[in-house]
Design a protein around this motif. Structure first.
Motif, PDB file in Angstrom:
ATOM      1  N   ASN A  68       0.740  -1.033  -0.020  1.00 13.59           N
ATOM      2  CA  ASN A  68      -0.130  -0.096   0.011  1.00 13.59           C
ATOM      3  C   ASN A  68       0.896   1.045  -0.025  1.00 13.59           C
ATOM      4  O   ASN A  68       0.357   2.234  -0.602  1.00 13.59           O
ATOM      5  CB  ASN A  68      -0.885  -0.068   1.185  1.00 13.59           C
ATOM      6  CG  ASN A  68      -2.037  -1.217   1.212  1.00 13.59           C
ATOM      7  OD1 ASN A  68      -2.266  -1.390   0.169  1.00 13.59           O
ATOM      8  ND2 ASN A  68      -2.588  -1.353   2.287  1.00 13.59           N
ATOM      9  N   LEU A  69       1.871   1.143   0.917  1.00 17.83           N
ATOM     10  CA  LEU A  69       2.785   2.447   0.685  1.00 17.83           C
ATOM     11  C   LEU A  69       3.477   2.632  -0.570  1.00 17.83           C
ATOM     12  O   LEU A  69       3.508   3.698  -1.114  1.00 17.83           O
ATOM     13  CB  LEU A  69       3.877   2.154   2.031  1.00 17.83           C
ATOM     14  CG  LEU A  69       5.005   3.481   2.211  1.00 17.83           C
ATOM     15  CD1 LEU A  69       4.147   4.746   2.366  1.00 17.83           C
ATOM     16  CD2 LEU A  69       5.740   2.794   3.270  1.00 17.83           C
ATOM     17  N   GLU A  70       4.055   1.477  -1.331  1.00 16.15           N
ATOM     18  CA  GLU A  70       4.394   1.427  -2.757  1.00 16.15           C
ATOM     19  C   GLU A  70       3.849   2.071  -3.409  1.00 16.15           C
ATOM     20  O   GLU A  70       3.989   2.918  -4.383  1.00 16.15           O
ATOM     21  CB  GLU A  70       5.248   0.437  -2.601  1.00 16.15           C
ATOM     22  CG  GLU A  70       6.461   0.021  -2.201  1.00 16.15           C
ATOM     23  CD  GLU A  70       6.939  -1.505  -2.472  1.00 16.15           C
ATOM     24  OE1 GLU A  70       6.247  -2.316  -3.264  1.00 16.15           O
ATOM     25  OE2 GLU A  70       8.079  -1.680  -2.081  1.00 16.15           O
ATOM     26  N   LYS A  71       2.265   1.782  -3.327  1.00 17.03           N
ATOM     27  CA  LYS A  71       1.127   2.181  -4.376  1.00 17.03           C
ATOM     28  C   LYS A  71       1.048   3.622  -4.184  1.00 17.03           C
ATOM     29  O   LYS A  71       0.858   4.362  -5.093  1.00 17.03           O
ATOM     30  CB  LYS A  71       0.040   1.364  -4.278  1.00 17.03           C
ATOM     31  CG  LYS A  71      -1.353   1.947  -5.049  1.00 17.03           C
ATOM     32  CD  LYS A  71      -0.880   1.626  -6.357  1.00 17.03           C
ATOM     33  CE  LYS A  71      -2.301   1.870  -7.366  1.00 17.03           C
ATOM     34  NZ  LYS A  71      -2.340   3.011  -7.850  1.00 17.03           N
ATOM     35  N   GLN A 102       4.009   5.631  -5.542  1.00 22.16           N
ATOM     36  CA  GLN A 102       3.869   5.359  -7.257  1.00 22.16           C
ATOM     37  C   GLN A 102       2.967   6.628  -7.542  1.00 22.16           C
ATOM     38  O   GLN A 102       2.974   7.070  -8.790  1.00 22.16           O
ATOM     39  CB  GLN A 102       3.464   4.049  -7.809  1.00 22.16           C
ATOM     40  CG  GLN A 102       4.675   3.045  -7.579  1.00 22.16           C
ATOM     41  CD  GLN A 102       4.193   1.669  -7.966  1.00 22.16           C
ATOM     42  OE1 GLN A 102       2.846   1.367  -8.193  1.00 22.16           O
ATOM     43  NE2 GLN A 102       5.158   0.752  -8.112  1.00 22.16           N
ATOM     44  N   ASP A 103       1.653   6.717  -6.927  1.00 20.89           N
ATOM     45  CA  ASP A 103       0.929   7.743  -7.460  1.00 20.89           C
ATOM     46  C   ASP A 103       1.381   9.122  -7.339  1.00 20.89           C
ATOM     47  O   ASP A 103       0.893  10.006  -8.019  1.00 20.89           O
ATOM     48  CB  ASP A 103      -0.659   7.604  -6.460  1.00 20.89           C
ATOM     49  CG  ASP A 103      -1.008   6.201  -6.673  1.00 20.89           C
ATOM     50  OD1 ASP A 103      -0.907   5.495  -7.752  1.00 20.89           O
ATOM     51  OD2 ASP A 103      -2.145   5.978  -5.870  1.00 20.89           O
ATOM     52  N   LEU A 104       2.358   9.173  -6.413  1.00 21.17           N
ATOM     53  CA  LEU A 104       3.051  10.587  -6.410  1.00 21.17           C
ATOM     54  C   LEU A 104       4.089  10.813  -7.449  1.00 21.17           C
ATOM     55  O   LEU A 104       4.784  11.688  -7.441  1.00 21.17           O
ATOM     56  CB  LEU A 104       3.645  10.717  -4.812  1.00 21.17           C
ATOM     57  CG  LEU A 104       2.719  11.202  -3.892  1.00 21.17           C
ATOM     58  CD1 LEU A 104       3.711  10.822  -2.443  1.00 21.17           C
ATOM     59  CD2 LEU A 104       1.884  12.190  -3.899  1.00 21.17           C
ATOM     60  N   GLY A 105       4.414   9.831  -8.169  1.00 21.63           N
ATOM     61  CA  GLY A 105       5.418   9.784  -9.277  1.00 21.63           C
ATOM     62  C   GLY A 105       6.747   9.184  -8.902  1.00 21.63           C
ATOM     63  O   GLY A 105       7.759   9.215  -9.719  1.00 21.63           O
ATOM     64  N   ARG A 133      20.912  -1.895  -2.060  1.00 18.64           N
ATOM     65  CA  ARG A 133      19.774  -0.956  -1.644  1.00 18.64           C
ATOM     66  C   ARG A 133      18.867  -0.521  -2.791  1.00 18.64           C
ATOM     67  O   ARG A 133      19.626   0.087  -3.876  1.00 18.64           O
ATOM     68  CB  ARG A 133      20.510   0.134  -0.987  1.00 18.64           C
ATOM     69  CG  ARG A 133      19.261   1.051  -0.118  1.00 18.64           C
ATOM     70  CD  ARG A 133      19.895   2.259   0.391  1.00 18.64           C
ATOM     71  NE  ARG A 133      20.583   3.079  -0.807  1.00 18.64           N
ATOM     72  CZ  ARG A 133      21.138   4.306  -0.477  1.00 18.64           C
ATOM     73  NH1 ARG A 133      21.689   4.425   0.531  1.00 18.64           N
ATOM     74  NH2 ARG A 133      21.437   4.782  -1.486  1.00 18.64           N
ATOM     75  N   ALA A 134      17.634  -0.302  -2.546  1.00 19.43           N
ATOM     76  CA  ALA A 134      16.756   0.003  -4.036  1.00 19.43           C
ATOM     77  C   ALA A 134      17.057   1.426  -4.208  1.00 19.43           C
ATOM     78  O   ALA A 134      17.365   2.209  -3.329  1.00 19.43           O
ATOM     79  CB  ALA A 134      15.360  -0.220  -3.458  1.00 19.43           C
ATOM     80  N   GLY A 135      17.062   1.756  -5.506  1.00 18.38           N
ATOM     81  CA  GLY A 135      16.983   3.263  -5.945  1.00 18.38           C
ATOM     82  C   GLY A 135      15.786   3.683  -6.394  1.00 18.38           C
ATOM     83  O   GLY A 135      14.933   2.844  -6.896  1.00 18.38           O
ATOM     84  N   TYR A 136      15.465   4.995  -6.404  1.00 12.75           N
ATOM     85  CA  TYR A 136      14.184   5.574  -6.757  1.00 12.75           C
ATOM     86  C   TYR A 136      14.575   6.909  -7.808  1.00 12.75           C
ATOM     87  O   TYR A 136      15.248   7.420  -7.767  1.00 12.75           O
ATOM     88  CB  TYR A 136      13.336   5.749  -5.493  1.00 12.75           C
ATOM     89  CG  TYR A 136      13.072   4.635  -4.952  1.00 12.75           C
ATOM     90  CD1 TYR A 136      11.820   3.901  -5.250  1.00 12.75           C
ATOM     91  CD2 TYR A 136      13.863   4.203  -3.824  1.00 12.75           C
ATOM     92  CE1 TYR A 136      11.360   2.726  -4.419  1.00 12.75           C
ATOM     93  CE2 TYR A 136      13.349   3.138  -2.910  1.00 12.75           C
ATOM     94  CZ  TYR A 136      12.331   2.413  -3.221  1.00 12.75           C
ATOM     95  OH  TYR A 136      12.130   1.237  -2.767  1.00 12.75           O
TER      96      TYR A 136
END
Length: 157
Positions: free
Chosen positions: A88-91, A94-97, A134-137
């Protein structure tokens, strides 16, 4: 047709000058309005990025907890709830871009997206991601945090 008087000519010149001034003022105001709108959007993006940067360590911690959860807790409702919370947090992000940078093993190493912290020599002709540490964004196409990766590269001949 009678020739305009000197007074009428002066009034016509003055009218032309005032019209030109008004057009410049309108153009200046339109440019100002566009600049303010651009600055507002940039400020909003900066605030969004700052907020997301504060949330990324929380996401990292939750992902590590899920990855290291004991096998006997796989069917536990609480563990499933934590996993659902992460999704839910990731979704919402994602909605924020916000998008996760692709850094799966075998992905070509891209220094603009990945931060190599470990380099291993191997057979091959290019640098590839061996492991994501570590994940990048990216946020709206701009890197907010590069992926921390282990990279393999060709041996020096």
């Amino acid at each position: 047709m009678a020739k305009p008087s000197k007074k009428e000519e002066e009034l016509q010149v003055r009218l032309t000058e005032l019209t030109a001034d008004l057009q410049r003022q309108r153009a200046d105001f339109e440019n100002y309005r566009k600049r303010v709108d651009t600055e507002k959007a940039q400020l909003s993006d900066m605030a969004k990025a700052a907020t997301i940067m504060k949330l990324l360590p929380v996401i990292d911690t939750i992902e590590r907890a899920i990855a290291h959860a004991p096998a006997e807790l796989a069917d536990d409702p609480w563990a499933k709830g934590v996993t659902s919370l992460t999704k839910n947090l990731e979704k919402s992000l994602q909605d924020l871009g916000l998008s996760r940078i692709q850094a799966t093993p075998g992905t070509s190493f891209d220094p603009s997206l990945h931060e190599a912290v470990i380099m291993d020599e191997t057979e091959g002709d290019k640098q590839v991601v061996a492991e994501e540490l570590r994940a990048g964004y990216t946020l709206s196409g701009h890197v907010v945090r590069p992926s921390m990766v282990k990279v393999t590269h060709a041996k020096e001949q």
